[in-house]
Design a protein around this motif. Structure first.
Motif, PDB file in Angstrom:
ATOM      1  N   PHE A 156      20.246  32.695 100.300  1.00 27.30           N
ATOM      2  CA  PHE A 156      21.518  33.409 100.320  1.00 27.30           C
ATOM      3  C   PHE A 156      21.321  34.742  99.614  1.00 27.30           C
ATOM      4  N   VAL A 157      21.563  35.835 100.335  1.00 22.29           N
ATOM      5  CA  VAL A 157      21.304  37.178  99.831  1.00 22.29           C
ATOM      6  C   VAL A 157      22.639  37.880  99.586  1.00 22.29           C
ATOM      7  N   VAL A 158      22.828  38.373  98.378  1.00 21.93           N
ATOM      8  CA  VAL A 158      24.068  39.049  97.988  1.00 21.93           C
ATOM      9  C   VAL A 158      23.749  40.508  97.667  1.00 21.93           C
ATOM     10  N   THR A 159      24.451  41.421  98.322  1.00 23.52           N
ATOM     11  CA  THR A 159      24.310  42.852  98.044  1.00 23.52           C
ATOM     12  C   THR A 159      25.571  43.340  97.347  1.00 23.52           C
ATOM     13  N   THR A 160      25.399  44.082  96.259  1.00 22.50           N
ATOM     14  CA  THR A 160      26.538  44.569  95.475  1.00 22.50           C
ATOM     15  C   THR A 160      26.403  46.067  95.255  1.00 22.50           C
TER      16      THR A 160
ATOM     17  N   SER B  28      30.729  42.776  96.198  1.00 25.88           N
ATOM     18  CA  SER B  28      29.644  41.891  96.635  1.00 25.88           C
ATOM     19  C   SER B  28      29.940  41.277  97.995  1.00 25.88           C
ATOM     20  N   TRP B  29      28.947  41.247  98.861  1.00 26.55           N
ATOM     21  CA  TRP B  29      29.050  40.523 100.119  1.00 26.55           C
ATOM     22  C   TRP B  29      27.706  39.859 100.388  1.00 26.55           C
TER      23      TRP B  29
ATOM     24  N   TYR C 262      32.494  30.955 101.873  1.00 27.40           N
ATOM     25  CA  TYR C 262      32.434  31.644 100.586  1.00 27.40           C
ATOM     26  C   TYR C 262      31.536  30.881  99.618  1.00 27.40           C
ATOM     27  N   ILE C 263      30.944  31.638  98.712  1.00 26.30           N
ATOM     28  CA  ILE C 263      30.253  31.065  97.554  1.00 26.30           C
ATOM     29  C   ILE C 263      30.839  31.720  96.308  1.00 26.30           C
ATOM     30  N   VAL C 264      31.243  30.901  95.356  1.00 27.09           N
ATOM     31  CA  VAL C 264      31.832  31.386  94.111  1.00 27.09           C
ATOM     32  C   VAL C 264      30.805  31.240  92.997  1.00 27.09           C
ATOM     33  N   ILE C 265      30.583  32.320  92.266  1.00 30.78           N
ATOM     34  CA  ILE C 265      29.692  32.315  91.102  1.00 30.78           C
ATOM     35  C   ILE C 265      30.563  32.435  89.859  1.00 30.78           C
ATOM     36  N   GLN C 266      30.547  31.408  89.017  1.00 32.22           N
ATOM     37  CA  GLN C 266      31.282  31.460  87.756  1.00 32.22           C
ATOM     38  C   GLN C 266      30.293  31.335  86.611  1.00 32.22           C
ATOM     39  N   THR C 267      30.343  32.271  85.696  1.00 31.23           N
ATOM     40  CA  THR C 267      29.460  32.243  84.533  1.00 31.23           C
ATOM     41  C   THR C 267      30.216  31.768  83.305  1.00 31.23           C
ATOM     42  N   GLU C 268      29.473  31.109  82.421  1.00 33.50           N
ATOM     43  CA  GLU C 268      30.075  30.616  81.186  1.00 33.50           C
ATOM     44  C   GLU C 268      30.541  31.767  80.296  1.00 33.50           C
ATOM     45  N   MET C 269      29.769  32.839  80.270  1.00 30.56           N
ATOM     46  CA  MET C 269      30.113  33.980  79.438  1.00 30.56           C
ATOM     47  C   MET C 269      31.396  34.642  79.947  1.00 30.56           C
ATOM     48  N   VAL C 270      32.389  34.734  79.107  1.00 35.45           N
ATOM     49  CA  VAL C 270      33.744  35.255  79.349  1.00 35.45           C
ATOM     50  C   VAL C 270      34.389  34.664  80.609  1.00 35.45           C
ATOM     51  N   ASN C 271      33.900  33.471  81.040  1.00 36.46           N
ATOM     52  CA  ASN C 271      34.483  32.784  82.200  1.00 36.46           C
ATOM     53  C   ASN C 271      34.609  33.718  83.408  1.00 36.46           C
ATOM     54  N   ASP C 272      33.596  34.530  83.612  1.00 36.45           N
ATOM     55  CA  ASP C 272      33.621  35.506  84.680  1.00 36.45           C
ATOM     56  C   ASP C 272      33.339  34.837  86.019  1.00 36.45           C
ATOM     57  N   HIS C 273      33.830  35.436  87.111  1.00 34.30           N
ATOM     58  CA  HIS C 273      33.567  34.850  88.421  1.00 34.30           C
ATOM     59  C   HIS C 273      33.559  35.918  89.510  1.00 34.30           C
ATOM     60  N   ARG C 274      32.822  35.595  90.571  1.00 31.95           N
ATOM     61  CA  ARG C 274      32.803  36.414  91.780  1.00 31.95           C
ATOM     62  C   ARG C 274      32.993  35.495  92.990  1.00 31.95           C
ATOM     63  N   VAL C 275      33.812  35.914  93.934  1.00 28.64           N
ATOM     64  CA  VAL C 275      34.027  35.182  95.184  1.00 28.64           C
ATOM     65  C   VAL C 275      33.366  35.993  96.295  1.00 28.64           C
ATOM     66  N   ILE C 276      32.323  35.430  96.912  1.00 31.02           N
ATOM     67  CA  ILE C 276      31.463  36.205  97.806  1.00 31.02           C
ATOM     68  C   ILE C 276      31.507  35.618  99.213  1.00 31.02           C
TER      69      ILE C 276
ATOM     70  N   PRO D  56      27.136  41.260  87.072  1.00 27.09           N
ATOM     71  CA  PRO D  56      25.861  41.130  87.794  1.00 27.09           C
ATOM     72  C   PRO D  56      24.890  42.272  87.491  1.00 27.09           C
ATOM     73  N   PRO D  57      23.565  41.937  87.419  1.00 23.34           N
ATOM     74  CA  PRO D  57      22.931  40.631  87.589  1.00 23.34           C
ATOM     75  C   PRO D  57      22.978  39.797  86.318  1.00 23.34           C
ATOM     76  N   MET D  58      22.736  38.496  86.473  1.00 23.57           N
ATOM     77  CA  MET D  58      22.743  37.576  85.334  1.00 23.57           C
ATOM     78  C   MET D  58      21.382  37.578  84.648  1.00 23.57           C
ATOM     79  N   ARG D  59      21.421  37.562  83.306  1.00 22.68           N
ATOM     80  CA  ARG D  59      20.191  37.556  82.521  1.00 22.68           C
ATOM     81  C   ARG D  59      20.316  36.574  81.377  1.00 22.68           C
ATOM     82  N   SER D  60      19.230  35.908  81.062  1.00 23.64           N
ATOM     83  CA  SER D  60      19.213  34.987  79.930  1.00 23.64           C
ATOM     84  C   SER D  60      19.523  35.747  78.644  1.00 23.64           C
TER      85      SER D  60
END
Length: 267
Positions: free
Chosen positions: A226-230, A217-218, A184-198, A165-169
């Motif tokens: 939805f606001v995420v602070t890390t 992250s919470w 919970y909200i899970v963010i999974q990115t295609e790049m290196v199959n990364d994920h965060r469980v928030i 984080p943060p995600m950039r084009s």
């Protein structure tokens, strides 16, 4: 105490599969649905090009002209006939242009940069401390590696270079999946199959002594956003030359069936 340097960016993401109905879908528990596969590829530059000077937005005609110029430049590079000599500019990006997926259009906001603060759309200059720290890492990268720790986190695929984080084009893998429950909200990115469980109910941060590659992250809802602070990054988690004291605030707002606004602030 040093005054923090603040960056603010905004990007409108599009759904991987488009639907005709332009409304915000809701979850049974009364919150907007953020769930889906989202594409954040864009040709909107991260920083405002010098050619746009103080121009914050493009008109529709100017936007079409810019998109056409970018696409024409890519097409010209892709159709150059091979003359027996390799094209170093193509090789320098690690993959040739066939494998790149950088988007074909600007964000619908028609901003001339993703960066909206500072107002000039440009990254602020580094502080003296930032230059010293960056110099150390440049020296580390320039020598013959004495171990894996001599390479950065992107070379080692510990973090994806556009996954945040943060995600950039970036050059490719500009996809993100959001999976949402009430808690919970899970963010999974295609790049290196990364994920965060928030978690969605805020909650206490980790103690300062605990440091994570992607930070701690919470999240919590502010109305329909939805606001995420890390916080609690490691000293090696150096997004754009920052470091372990970076505070990241991400805001996810469902705009309609096909669009999700992603805005983030770095201090």
């Amino acid at each position: 105490m040093h005054k923090p340097i603040r960056l603010l960016t905004s990007l409108l993401l599009v759904a991987a599969a488009h639907n005709a109905v332009a409304q915000v879908p809701m979850k049974p528990w009364g919150k907007p649905s953020l769930q889906g596969n989202w594409d954040f590829a864009t040709i909107t530059p991260f920083q405002r090009p010098a050619a746009f000077s103080e121009q914050e937005f493009l008109s529709p005609d100017e936007g079409e002209e810019y998109e056409a110029a970018v696409q024409a430049g890519r097409a010209a590079r892709a159709t150059v006939e091979f003359d027996g000599e390799h094209d170093q500019s193509d090789l320098d990006v690690g993959y040739n242009t066939f494998y790149l997926d950088q988007g074909t259009s600007m964000s619908t906001t028609m901003r001339t940069s993703q960066l909206i603060y500072p107002e000039n759309g440009r990254m602020p200059g580094m502080t003296n401390r930032g230059r010293e720290t960056s110099g150390y890492f440049r020296a580390l990268q320039s020598r013959s590696p004495q171990g894996p720790e001599d390479r950065n986190l992107y070379d080692r695929c510990i973090l994806g270079f556009n996954a945040g984080p943060p995600m950039r084009s970036g050059a490719y893998n500009n996809m993100m999946k959001l999976v949402q429950t009430e808690d919970y909200i899970v963010i999974q990115t295609e790049m290196v199959n990364d994920h965060r469980v928030i978690p969605t109910d805020g909650g206490p941060a980790l103690p300062n002594s605990m440091r994570l590659w992607k930070g701690d992250s919470w999240g919590e809802w502010e109305g329909d956003t939805f606001v995420v602070t890390t916080t609690n990054f490691t000293p090696l988690s150096r997004f754009s030359g920052t470091g372990e004291n970076m505070v990241l605030t991400e805001r996810f707002t469902r705009v309609n069936e096909d669009s999700l606004e992603y805005q983030w602030t770095v201090e």
